[in-house]
Scaffold this motif. Structure first.
Motif, short mmCIF file in Angstrom:
data_model
loop_
_atom_site.label_atom_id
_atom_site.label_comp_id
_atom_site.label_asym_id
_atom_site.label_seq_id
_atom_site.Cartn_x
_atom_site.Cartn_y
_atom_site.Cartn_z
N ARG A 261 0.85 -1.20 0.00
CA ARG A 261 0.00 0.00 0.00
C ARG A 261 0.88 1.25 0.00
NH1 ARG A 261 -4.24 -0.23 4.61
NH2 ARG A 261 -4.61 -2.19 3.49
N THR A 262 0.51 2.23 -0.80
CA THR A 262 1.30 3.45 -0.89
C THR A 262 0.99 4.38 0.28
OG1 THR A 262 1.34 3.31 -3.30
CG2 THR A 262 1.85 5.44 -2.33
N THR A 263 2.03 4.83 0.96
CA THR A 263 1.89 5.75 2.09
C THR A 263 2.35 7.14 1.68
OG1 THR A 263 2.28 3.98 3.69
CG2 THR A 263 2.61 6.22 4.47
N LYS A 264 1.56 8.16 2.03
CA LYS A 264 1.88 9.53 1.67
C LYS A 264 1.99 10.40 2.92
CE LYS A 264 -0.18 13.59 -0.62
NZ LYS A 264 -1.35 14.08 -1.38
N ILE A 265 3.07 11.19 3.00
CA ILE A 265 3.28 12.12 4.11
C ILE A 265 3.63 13.49 3.53
CG2 ILE A 265 4.65 12.63 6.16
CD1 ILE A 265 5.20 9.65 6.43
N PRO A 266 2.79 14.51 3.73
CA PRO A 266 3.11 15.86 3.23
C PRO A 266 4.25 16.48 4.04
CG PRO A 266 0.75 15.59 3.68
CD PRO A 266 1.45 14.44 4.32
N LEU A 267 5.19 17.08 3.34
CA LEU A 267 6.30 17.79 3.98
C LEU A 267 6.38 19.20 3.38
CD1 LEU A 267 9.01 14.98 4.07
CD2 LEU A 267 7.58 15.78 5.95
N ASP A 268 7.42 19.91 3.71
CA ASP A 268 7.56 21.29 3.29
C ASP A 268 7.78 21.39 1.78
OD1 ASP A 268 7.95 23.99 3.19
OD2 ASP A 268 10.00 23.93 3.96
N GLY A 269 6.71 21.62 1.03
CA GLY A 269 6.81 21.78 -0.42
C GLY A 269 6.88 20.48 -1.18
N TYR A 270 6.89 19.36 -0.47
CA TYR A 270 6.99 18.05 -1.11
C TYR A 270 5.97 17.10 -0.50
CZ TYR A 270 11.54 19.31 -3.14
OH TYR A 270 12.54 19.90 -3.85
N LEU A 281 10.30 11.38 -3.06
CA LEU A 281 10.01 12.73 -2.61
C LEU A 281 9.62 13.52 -3.85
CD1 LEU A 281 10.07 14.20 0.12
CD2 LEU A 281 12.31 15.08 -0.49
N ILE A 282 8.36 13.96 -3.91
CA ILE A 282 7.83 14.57 -5.13
C ILE A 282 7.31 15.96 -4.80
CG2 ILE A 282 6.15 14.32 -6.99
CD1 ILE A 282 6.14 11.30 -6.38
N THR A 283 7.73 16.93 -5.59
CA THR A 283 7.32 18.31 -5.33
C THR A 283 5.80 18.45 -5.39
OG1 THR A 283 7.70 20.60 -5.99
CG2 THR A 283 7.50 19.00 -7.76
N GLN A 284 5.26 19.20 -4.47
CA GLN A 284 3.82 19.41 -4.45
C GLN A 284 3.42 20.32 -5.61
OE1 GLN A 284 3.16 20.97 -0.53
NE2 GLN A 284 3.11 18.95 0.43
N THR A 285 2.34 19.99 -6.29
CA THR A 285 1.90 20.77 -7.43
C THR A 285 0.37 20.84 -7.43
OG1 THR A 285 2.05 20.96 -9.84
CG2 THR A 285 1.85 18.74 -8.95
N LYS A 286 -0.16 21.90 -7.98
CA LYS A 286 -1.61 22.06 -8.01
C LYS A 286 -2.23 21.07 -9.00
CE LYS A 286 -1.52 26.99 -6.89
NZ LYS A 286 -1.84 28.37 -7.38
N PRO A 287 -3.42 20.56 -8.68
CA PRO A 287 -4.11 19.66 -9.62
C PRO A 287 -4.37 20.38 -10.94
CG PRO A 287 -5.16 19.62 -7.46
CD PRO A 287 -4.19 20.77 -7.44
N TYR A 288 -4.13 19.68 -12.05
CA TYR A 288 -4.37 20.30 -13.35
C TYR A 288 -5.80 20.03 -13.81
CZ TYR A 288 -3.71 15.66 -15.45
OH TYR A 288 -3.83 14.35 -15.79
N ILE A 409 15.18 20.42 -7.07
CA ILE A 409 14.88 19.01 -7.29
C ILE A 409 13.37 18.81 -7.24
CG2 ILE A 409 15.14 16.68 -6.34
CD1 ILE A 409 17.86 17.51 -5.30
N LEU A 410 12.83 18.15 -8.27
CA LEU A 410 11.38 17.93 -8.35
C LEU A 410 11.00 16.50 -7.93
CD1 LEU A 410 10.77 19.64 -11.81
CD2 LEU A 410 10.53 20.66 -9.54
N ILE A 411 11.84 15.54 -8.29
CA ILE A 411 11.58 14.14 -7.95
C ILE A 411 12.87 13.53 -7.40
CG2 ILE A 411 10.89 11.86 -8.82
CD1 ILE A 411 9.45 13.31 -11.11
N LEU A 412 12.79 12.93 -6.23
CA LEU A 412 13.95 12.32 -5.60
C LEU A 412 13.55 10.91 -5.15
CD1 LEU A 412 16.85 13.16 -4.79
CD2 LEU A 412 15.96 13.71 -2.52
N LYS A 413 14.41 9.94 -5.46
CA LYS A 413 14.10 8.55 -5.15
C LYS A 413 15.16 7.95 -4.25
CE LYS A 413 13.10 4.10 -7.44
NZ LYS A 413 12.97 3.41 -8.74
N ASN A 414 14.72 7.13 -3.29
CA ASN A 414 15.64 6.42 -2.40
C ASN A 414 15.24 4.94 -2.42
OD1 ASN A 414 16.77 5.16 0.02
ND2 ASN A 414 17.32 7.23 0.64
N THR A 415 16.17 4.08 -2.84
CA THR A 415 15.86 2.66 -2.96
C THR A 415 16.53 1.81 -1.87
OG1 THR A 415 17.74 2.30 -4.44
CG2 THR A 415 15.63 2.87 -5.46
N ASP A 416 17.26 2.46 -0.95
CA ASP A 416 18.09 1.70 0.00
C ASP A 416 17.58 1.68 1.43
OD1 ASP A 416 19.94 1.09 -2.01
OD2 ASP A 416 20.91 3.03 -1.75
#
Length: 420
Positions: A261-270, A281-288, A409-416
């Motif tokens: 299951r995907t878990t989402k946590i809002p942070l400062d701008g992301y 970590l994905i930058t927050q953006t307004k719905p289009y 940075i708009l998209i940041l991924k951590n696999t470890d």
């Protein structure tokens, strides 16, 4: 078969790797061999083999013959090798080092090595390292999963006592051999096993379980602290700095979230997402809103800060037939949409089709849908309804994502962080 022993082994299996047992002839590795043999006979293990390392001693010669005989009886392939030279000082450490080197050298790439270490071994290791004045890492004892010389080693029996293994083999009427050097109390581990542990057990009967549990708890706490530090450093790379309490709460929320299951946590701008074992970590953006396509004006459309769609006219190549191109639009997914990709296929949910393509999380959460008038005809770059496609004089549609924009940075991924 002992249910605990079977579960311990099955929990360590990897469908992509076969098993090789490090066989010594002692009670622990023989138990591992016999248990895997039973699991193989029940179809729960497809294949495994064993390896024996001769230490060039008189006992090792007898142990080699015993292991050969046992493997022949059970129809198990056995590889036999020996250390390169006889050791003269600090034998235990040198033998251990050379065993790992030889086993790793002779073990195939897609094979994991199973070791027979058990709960009593862990308790002995804890005391041995404590008496040496080791640090926290030493007190954590042996890990259930380790890597030596780029080979993966696993210890299924870390929660099982030696007496349980002994009872298992007695029940199966299988013998084992004892190394005479195990009675030599000049070896510090033997002194702990033969003198100190029995003395402690006379006062605290469950001392081996307690010491083993302490080592495990120290290992878990150390891993958690290390992972929280890694999470702090990772977030700091995009200038997100959190107090220790909040950071710790976020870590536990992520660590305890369901795998599927995907878990989402809002942070400062992301927005921080955990999907399976990966963090995004994905930058927050307004719905289009709906984007009407007009290729006379432009062929490139931005959906949000990091996602865009491009239309490219091609003479040959599967794409949207040019006759439909003037009434296309891009709309955000609302949920529950279905599509019939061809006449001989039933309607399918877009959500299920997207899962089959294993899209990255930033496409799953903001999946753009392609419409002709008010009919859903596909997902740009992935799905297209057959009746709207052609191989000649068409427009190919591709999705593109930006990971950086204007030094942000708009998209940041951590696999470890949450990988075993």
């Amino acid at each position: 078969m002992n249910n605990l022993i079977a579960k311990s082994i099955l929990a360590c299996l990897d469908s992509n790797h076969s098993i090789r047992i490090a066989l010594s002839g002692g009670i622990d590795s023989v138990s591992l061999l016999v248990a895997c043999h039973e699991l193989r006979s029940h179809g729960q293990i497809s294949y495994f083999d064993a390896i024996y390392v001769n230490h060039l001693s008189n006992y090792s010669k007898d142990a080699e013959k015993f292991c050969q005989s046992l493997c022949q009886k059970l129809n198990i392939d056995l590889t036999i090798t020996s250390i390169d030279a006889e050791v003269t000082s600090n034998k235990e450490a040198q033998w251990r080092k050379q065993r790992y080197e030889k086993i790793s050298e002779l073990t195939p790439l897609m094979t994991h090595v199973f070791l027979g270490h058990h709960q009593n071994d862990q308790a002995e290791t804890f005391l041995l390292n404590a008496f040496r004045g080791t640090g926290l890492k030493g007190l954590q004892g042996m890990s259930k999963f380790t890597t030596h010389h780029k080979k993966r080693y696993k210890r299924p029996f870390m929660d099982i006592q030696r007496s349980q293994l002994e009872n298992f083999l007695i029940t199966k009427q299988v013998t084992w051999i004892e190394d005479p050097s195990n009675q030599d109390n000049l070896f510090k581990r033997n002194f702990i096993r033969n003198k100190i542990i029995p003395l402690l057990t006379s006062q605290w009967p469950s001392v081996t379980q307690t010491l083993s549990r302490t080592a495990t708890n120290l290992s878990v706490e150390s891993t958690i602290e290390s992972n929280i530090f890694k999470l702090r450093q990772w977030l700091a790379s995009v200038h997100i700095h959190l107090e220790k309490k909040r950071l710790t709460n976020i870590y536990y929320q992520l660590a305890n979230s369901p795998y599927d299951r995907t878990t989402k946590i809002p942070l400062d701008g992301y927005d921080l997402y955990k999907h399976k074992q990966n963090l995004y970590l994905i930058t927050q953006t307004k719905p289009y809103k709906q984007i009407d396509i007009d290729l006379t004006q432009k062929t490139h459309y931005s959906i949000n800060d990091y996602l865009s769609i491009e239309f490219k006219k091609v003479a040959y190549g599967l794409g949207v037939d040019k006759q439909f191109i003037n009434e296309l639009s891009i709309r955000p997914r609302q949920g529950g949409e279905t599509i019939q990709l061809s006449e001989n296929q039933p309607h399918q949910k877009i959500k299920k089709l997207i899962q089959q393509y294993k899209l990255p999380i930033y496409l799953k959460i903001n999946t753009p849908l392609l419409y002709f008038k008010n009919e859903l005809i596909g997902v740009p770059g992935f799905l297209l309804k057959q009746s709207f496609s052609t191989h000649q004089d068409s427009y190919q549609i591709s999705l593109a994502s930006l990971t950086k924009n204007n030094n942000r940075i708009l998209i940041l991924k951590n696999t470890d962080l949450f990988k075993l």
